[in-house]
Design an enzyme around this catalytic site. Structure first.
Site, PDB file in Angstrom:
ATOM      1  N   ASN A 224       7.372   7.413   0.639  1.00 46.91           N
ATOM      2  CA  ASN A 224       6.175   6.584   0.458  1.00 46.91           C
ATOM      3  C   ASN A 224       4.999   7.518   0.207  1.00 46.91           C
ATOM      4  O   ASN A 224       4.520   8.177   1.129  1.00 46.91           O
ATOM      5  CB  ASN A 224       5.971   5.746   1.738  1.00 46.91           C
ATOM      6  CG  ASN A 224       4.649   4.997   1.726  1.00 46.91           C
ATOM      7  OD1 ASN A 224       3.979   4.893   0.702  1.00 46.91           O
ATOM      8  ND2 ASN A 224       4.274   4.476   2.883  1.00 46.91           N
TER       9      ASN A 224
ATOM     10  N   LYS B 245       2.001   6.788  -0.554  1.00 42.24           N
ATOM     11  CA  LYS B 245       0.697   6.221  -0.171  1.00 42.24           C
ATOM     12  C   LYS B 245      -0.316   6.475  -1.298  1.00 42.24           C
ATOM     13  O   LYS B 245       0.064   6.481  -2.465  1.00 42.24           O
ATOM     14  CB  LYS B 245       0.239   6.786   1.185  1.00 42.24           C
ATOM     15  CG  LYS B 245       1.360   6.684   2.234  1.00 42.24           C
ATOM     16  CD  LYS B 245       0.904   6.917   3.636  1.00 42.24           C
ATOM     17  CE  LYS B 245       2.112   6.807   4.566  1.00 42.24           C
ATOM     18  NZ  LYS B 245       1.775   6.851   5.964  1.00 42.24           N
TER      19      LYS B 245
ATOM     20  N   HIS C 172       4.114  -2.712   5.600  1.00 45.19           N
ATOM     21  CA  HIS C 172       3.843  -1.358   6.102  1.00 45.19           C
ATOM     22  C   HIS C 172       2.682  -1.417   7.098  1.00 45.19           C
ATOM     23  O   HIS C 172       1.756  -2.203   6.942  1.00 45.19           O
ATOM     24  CB  HIS C 172       3.511  -0.414   4.940  1.00 45.19           C
ATOM     25  CG  HIS C 172       3.393   1.002   5.399  1.00 45.19           C
ATOM     26  ND1 HIS C 172       2.235   1.505   5.932  1.00 45.19           N
ATOM     27  CD2 HIS C 172       4.302   2.008   5.453  1.00 45.19           C
ATOM     28  CE1 HIS C 172       2.439   2.770   6.285  1.00 45.19           C
ATOM     29  NE2 HIS C 172       3.687   3.091   6.008  1.00 45.19           N
TER      30      HIS C 172
ATOM     31  N   GLU D 261       0.116   0.295   7.529  1.00 43.91           N
ATOM     32  CA  GLU D 261      -1.249   0.419   6.981  1.00 43.91           C
ATOM     33  C   GLU D 261      -1.694  -0.889   6.333  1.00 43.91           C
ATOM     34  O   GLU D 261      -2.873  -1.238   6.361  1.00 43.91           O
ATOM     35  CB  GLU D 261      -1.308   1.608   6.008  1.00 43.91           C
ATOM     36  CG  GLU D 261      -1.298   2.925   6.780  1.00 43.91           C
ATOM     37  CD  GLU D 261      -0.518   4.044   6.138  1.00 43.91           C
ATOM     38  OE1 GLU D 261      -0.345   4.047   4.912  1.00 43.91           O
ATOM     39  OE2 GLU D 261      -0.064   4.947   6.893  1.00 43.91           O
TER      40      GLU D 261
ATOM     41  N   GLU E  37       9.099   1.468  11.959  1.00 41.50           N
ATOM     42  CA  GLU E  37       8.066   2.493  11.878  1.00 41.50           C
ATOM     43  C   GLU E  37       7.046   2.281  12.995  1.00 41.50           C
ATOM     44  O   GLU E  37       6.098   1.512  12.834  1.00 41.50           O
ATOM     45  CB  GLU E  37       7.343   2.412  10.526  1.00 41.50           C
ATOM     46  CG  GLU E  37       8.228   2.711   9.337  1.00 41.50           C
ATOM     47  CD  GLU E  37       7.416   3.312   8.207  1.00 41.50           C
ATOM     48  OE1 GLU E  37       7.752   4.415   7.769  1.00 41.50           O
ATOM     49  OE2 GLU E  37       6.420   2.692   7.797  1.00 41.50           O
TER      50      GLU E  37
ATOM     51  N   GLY F 149       2.089   9.392  10.462  1.00 43.58           N
ATOM     52  CA  GLY F 149       1.038  10.338  10.092  1.00 43.58           C
ATOM     53  C   GLY F 149       0.448  11.107  11.261  1.00 43.58           C
ATOM     54  O   GLY F 149      -0.595  11.737  11.137  1.00 43.58           O
TER      55      GLY F 149
ATOM     56  N   SER G 219       6.475  10.297  10.861  1.00 42.06           N
ATOM     57  CA  SER G 219       6.487  11.750  11.061  1.00 42.06           C
ATOM     58  C   SER G 219       7.886  12.367  10.929  1.00 42.06           C
ATOM     59  O   SER G 219       8.242  13.278  11.676  1.00 42.06           O
ATOM     60  CB  SER G 219       5.853  12.129  12.407  1.00 42.06           C
ATOM     61  OG  SER G 219       4.476  11.770  12.414  1.00 42.06           O
TER      62      SER G 219
HETATM   63  P1  PGA Z   1       4.595   9.709   7.737  1.00 42.61           P
HETATM   64  O1  PGA Z   1       4.480   8.229   7.155  1.00 42.61           O
HETATM   65  O2  PGA Z   1       5.979  10.219   7.407  1.00 42.61           O
HETATM   66  O3  PGA Z   1       3.517  10.481   7.049  1.00 42.61           O
HETATM   67  O4  PGA Z   1       4.401   9.613   9.217  1.00 42.61           O
HETATM   68  C1  PGA Z   1       5.573   7.341   7.200  1.00 42.61           C
HETATM   69  C2  PGA Z   1       5.215   6.034   6.559  1.00 42.61           C
HETATM   70  O5  PGA Z   1       4.055   5.605   6.651  1.00 42.61           O
HETATM   71  O6  PGA Z   1       6.056   5.378   5.928  1.00 42.61           O
END
Ligand code: PGA
Length: 253
Positions: free
Chosen positions: A10, A12, A96, A98, A168, A174, A214
């Site tokens: 992803n 983003k 997701h 976010e 997640e 993140g 992460s």
């Molecule tokens: P990250 O994000 O690996 O940077 O923690 C995962 C995601 O949002 O799908």
């Protein structure tokens, strides 16, 4: 039952045109035609078509990071599932964290997006996950089960084969703090048992549940070794081939 692993990147709101093309060509150079597991990238909308063209003839599939709950009309700034499909992408991320927490998407809107995307043949990854406060309050299972139930509410049994789930935890996204293999395994079991109760054991056993939050080259192998963790949804580490490739290699082992 053995499920084919699935590693998804992803991106983003990152990279530019050259960066997107460079990353895909670096991945293509490292991946055999059929690595024995599924690989997908989720670029920002403006680079979707570039990514579809760059991935043509490879094992890498392409998806969008979101789609509208409607197929067309007066929805300024939105992008429809039809447009995504028209560009040659086949997948979409829905729910997701976010989208839920930064953009305020509710379970109701996510369910509408699931119905719309599946209705025209896109393959969604439905993301679920609890916040740190919810985990501390002992609500993890309630939260992920509600998100699962609501997200799948409009999905017909025959459409489930097109759906991938991703656990997640919001606190792991993140942050550099991944769920431990035990924490991931526990929630994956909760989700799969709920699927078995609602849709039968065979369906539950056939559905893939990815872990995201992460994931790095250092922790990928231990997370992927957990029974019930069928792959990874990778954010930050998917932007750099030198990090994403070792994660893909961990999936291959
Ligand atoms: P990250 O994000 O690996 O940077 O923690 C995962 C995601 O949002 O799908």
């Amino acid at each position: 039952m053995s499920r084919r692993r699935f590693i998804a990147g992803n991106w983003k709101m990152n990279l530019d045109r050259a960066g997107a093309a460079g990353l895909i060509s670096a991945l293509r150079a490292k991946l055999p035609h059929d690595p024995g597991f599924d690989v997908a990238v989720f670029p920002p909308f403006p680079y979707l078509e570039l990514a579809v063209n760059a991935c043509a003839g490879s094992c890498i599939s392409v998806g969008a990071q979101n789609c509208s709950h409607e197929l067309k009309g007066a929805f300024t700034g939105d992008v429809s599932a039809t447009m995504i499909l028209d560009l040659g992408a086949r997948r979409v991320l829905l729910g997701h964290s976010e989208r839920r927490h930064v953009f305020g998407e509710t379970d109701v809107i996510i369910a509408k997006k699931m119905a719309t995307a599946l209705g025209i043949g896109l393959h969604p990854i439905l993301c679920v996950g609890e916040t740190l406060d919810e985990r501390k309050a002992g609500q993890t299972s309630d939260v992920v089960l509600r998100q699962l139930r609501e997200g799948l509410a409009p999905v017909a049994a025959a459409q489930l084969a097109s759906v991938t789930l991703a656990y997640e935890p919001v606190w792991a996204i993140g942050t550099g703090v991944n769920a431990t293999p035990e924490q991931a395994g526990e929630v994956h079991s909760i989700l799969r048992n709920a699927l078995a109760a609602s849709h039968g054991r065979a369906t539950a056993d056939s559905m893939r549940i990815l872990y995201g939050g992460s994931v790095t080259p250092d922790n990928a192998a231990s997370l992927l070794a957990v029974p019930g963790v069928d792959g990874a949804l990778v954010g930050g580490a998917s932007l750099d081939a030198s990090k994403f490739v070792p994660i893909l290699e961990a999936a291959q082992r």
